[in-house]
Design a protein around this motif. Structure first.
Motif, PDB file in Angstrom:
ATOM      1  N   MET A   1       0.928  -1.288  -0.032  1.00 30.61           N
ATOM      2  CA  MET A   1      -0.003   0.096   0.099  1.00 30.61           C
ATOM      3  C   MET A   1       0.876   1.244   0.173  1.00 30.61           C
ATOM      4  N   THR A   2       1.276   1.816  -1.035  1.00 32.76           N
ATOM      5  CA  THR A   2       2.416   2.745  -1.240  1.00 32.76           C
ATOM      6  C   THR A   2       1.225   4.157  -1.956  1.00 32.76           C
ATOM      7  N   ALA A   3       1.583   5.491  -1.445  1.00 34.32           N
ATOM      8  CA  ALA A   3       0.796   6.413  -1.807  1.00 34.32           C
ATOM      9  C   ALA A   3       1.566   7.433  -2.475  1.00 34.32           C
ATOM     10  N   ARG A   4       1.149   8.274  -3.281  1.00 36.63           N
ATOM     11  CA  ARG A   4       1.578   9.326  -3.871  1.00 36.63           C
ATOM     12  C   ARG A   4       1.469  10.669  -3.397  1.00 36.63           C
ATOM     13  N   ILE A   5       2.171  11.479  -2.964  1.00 39.41           N
ATOM     14  CA  ILE A   5       1.865  12.799  -2.552  1.00 39.41           C
ATOM     15  C   ILE A   5       2.407  13.968  -3.534  1.00 39.41           C
ATOM     16  N   TYR A   6       1.471  14.818  -3.903  1.00 37.81           N
ATOM     17  CA  TYR A   6       1.824  15.531  -5.073  1.00 37.81           C
ATOM     18  C   TYR A   6       0.900  16.919  -5.078  1.00 37.81           C
ATOM     19  N   GLN A   7       1.495  18.039  -5.565  1.00 33.82           N
ATOM     20  CA  GLN A   7       0.482  19.237  -5.684  1.00 33.82           C
ATOM     21  C   GLN A   7      -0.277  19.184  -6.916  1.00 33.82           C
ATOM     22  N   ILE A   8      -1.680  19.511  -6.642  1.00 37.42           N
ATOM     23  CA  ILE A   8      -2.592  19.457  -7.922  1.00 37.42           C
ATOM     24  C   ILE A   8      -2.224  20.521  -8.948  1.00 37.42           C
ATOM     25  N   GLN A   9      -2.231  20.225 -10.114  1.00 36.97           N
ATOM     26  CA  GLN A   9      -1.592  20.948 -11.374  1.00 36.97           C
ATOM     27  C   GLN A   9      -3.073  21.376 -11.758  1.00 36.97           C
ATOM     28  N   LYS A  10      -3.137  22.617 -12.352  1.00 34.64           N
ATOM     29  CA  LYS A  10      -4.189  22.973 -13.400  1.00 34.64           C
ATOM     30  C   LYS A  10      -4.455  21.994 -14.550  1.00 34.64           C
ATOM     31  N   TYR A  68      -0.145   7.031  10.261  1.00 37.31           N
ATOM     32  CA  TYR A  68      -1.053   5.933   9.979  1.00 37.31           C
ATOM     33  C   TYR A  68      -0.040   4.963   9.307  1.00 37.31           C
ATOM     34  N   GLY A  69       1.145   5.100   9.016  1.00 35.23           N
ATOM     35  CA  GLY A  69       2.302   4.207   8.776  1.00 35.23           C
ATOM     36  C   GLY A  69       2.016   3.876   7.089  1.00 35.23           C
ATOM     37  N   ILE A  70       1.745   4.967   6.472  1.00 38.52           N
ATOM     38  CA  ILE A  70       1.673   4.516   4.787  1.00 38.52           C
ATOM     39  C   ILE A  70       2.877   4.866   4.270  1.00 38.52           C
ATOM     40  N   ALA A  71       3.547   4.068   3.451  1.00 32.40           N
ATOM     41  CA  ALA A  71       4.621   4.306   2.764  1.00 32.40           C
ATOM     42  C   ALA A  71       4.281   5.119   1.623  1.00 32.40           C
ATOM     43  N   TYR A  72       4.864   6.290   1.443  1.00 35.17           N
ATOM     44  CA  TYR A  72       4.505   7.279   0.365  1.00 35.17           C
ATOM     45  C   TYR A  72       5.943   7.863  -0.478  1.00 35.17           C
ATOM     46  N   GLU A  73       5.607   8.263  -1.422  1.00 38.31           N
ATOM     47  CA  GLU A  73       6.621   9.002  -2.529  1.00 38.31           C
ATOM     48  C   GLU A  73       5.898  10.394  -2.669  1.00 38.31           C
ATOM     49  N   VAL A  74       6.855  11.489  -2.377  1.00 38.62           N
ATOM     50  CA  VAL A  74       6.645  12.887  -2.673  1.00 38.62           C
ATOM     51  C   VAL A  74       6.879  12.990  -4.158  1.00 38.62           C
ATOM     52  N   ILE A  75       6.215  13.427  -4.816  1.00 41.65           N
ATOM     53  CA  ILE A  75       6.340  13.845  -6.288  1.00 41.65           C
ATOM     54  C   ILE A  75       6.710  15.347  -6.166  1.00 41.65           C
ATOM     55  N   PRO A  76       7.742  16.041  -6.488  1.00 38.66           N
ATOM     56  CA  PRO A  76       7.932  17.431  -6.615  1.00 38.66           C
ATOM     57  C   PRO A  76       7.110  18.216  -7.488  1.00 38.66           C
ATOM     58  N   THR A  77       6.976  19.128  -7.225  1.00 39.53           N
ATOM     59  CA  THR A  77       5.985  20.319  -8.216  1.00 39.53           C
ATOM     60  C   THR A  77       6.980  20.810  -9.163  1.00 39.53           C
ATOM     61  N   PRO A  78       6.744  20.450 -10.771  1.00 41.40           N
ATOM     62  CA  PRO A  78       7.406  20.846 -11.663  1.00 41.40           C
ATOM     63  C   PRO A  78       7.647  22.678 -11.522  1.00 41.40           C
ATOM     64  N   PRO A  79       8.738  23.271 -11.878  1.00 40.98           N
ATOM     65  CA  PRO A  79       8.838  24.693 -11.856  1.00 40.98           C
ATOM     66  C   PRO A  79       7.781  25.403 -13.176  1.00 40.98           C
ATOM     67  N   LYS A  80       7.208  26.338 -12.909  1.00 42.74           N
ATOM     68  CA  LYS A  80       6.366  26.810 -13.788  1.00 42.74           C
ATOM     69  C   LYS A  80       7.186  27.821 -14.647  1.00 42.74           C
ATOM     70  N   THR A  81       7.100  27.652 -15.900  1.00 44.24           N
ATOM     71  CA  THR A  81       7.719  28.334 -16.833  1.00 44.24           C
ATOM     72  C   THR A  81       6.696  29.101 -17.860  1.00 44.24           C
ATOM     73  N   LEU A  82       6.792  30.407 -17.776  1.00 41.38           N
ATOM     74  CA  LEU A  82       6.156  31.125 -18.709  1.00 41.38           C
ATOM     75  C   LEU A  82       6.876  31.575 -20.114  1.00 41.38           C
ATOM     76  N   LYS A  83       5.981  31.303 -21.186  1.00 35.49           N
ATOM     77  CA  LYS A  83       6.507  31.658 -22.456  1.00 35.49           C
ATOM     78  C   LYS A  83       6.032  32.978 -22.902  1.00 35.49           C
ATOM     79  N   ILE A  84       6.737  34.052 -22.718  1.00 36.36           N
ATOM     80  CA  ILE A  84       6.218  35.431 -23.071  1.00 36.36           C
ATOM     81  C   ILE A  84       6.172  35.820 -24.422  1.00 36.36           C
TER      82      ILE A  84
END
Length: 92
Positions: A1-10, A68-84
């Protein structure tokens, strides 16, 4: 039972940044989906993959998983790049 932790992307249909500050904890699917022979719908006996928890910060999600003893993997948030880009660039 592994879990992923990540930030929600639009998503691509979203122009604003609503709900992108939240963090999500969801479980990785432990068994493959298989088609039902009668209806043709795919299903699985794994109910953990249906659980999706939201947290206000990464630290809160990690603290929950540790508590709660859940094995997890943190997925880092990719950097936001703007194309002006200007409208006049279309005519160069």
């Amino acid at each position: 039972m592994t879990a992923r932790i990540y930030q929600i992307q639009k998503n691509a249909m979203q122009s604003g940044k609503a709900l992108t500050h939240k963090w999500m904890l969801d479980f990785v699917q432990s068994e493959p989906r298989k088609p039902d022979p009668l209806t043709g719908w795919t299903g699985s006996g794994d109910t953990q993959s249906q659980v999706k928890l939201t947290f206000p910060s990464q630290e809160a999600a990690v603290a929950y998983a540790d508590k709660y003893g859940i094995a997890y993997e943190v997925i880092p948030t990719p950097p936001k790049t703007l194309k002006i880009q200007a409208y006049a660039d279309n005519f160069r």
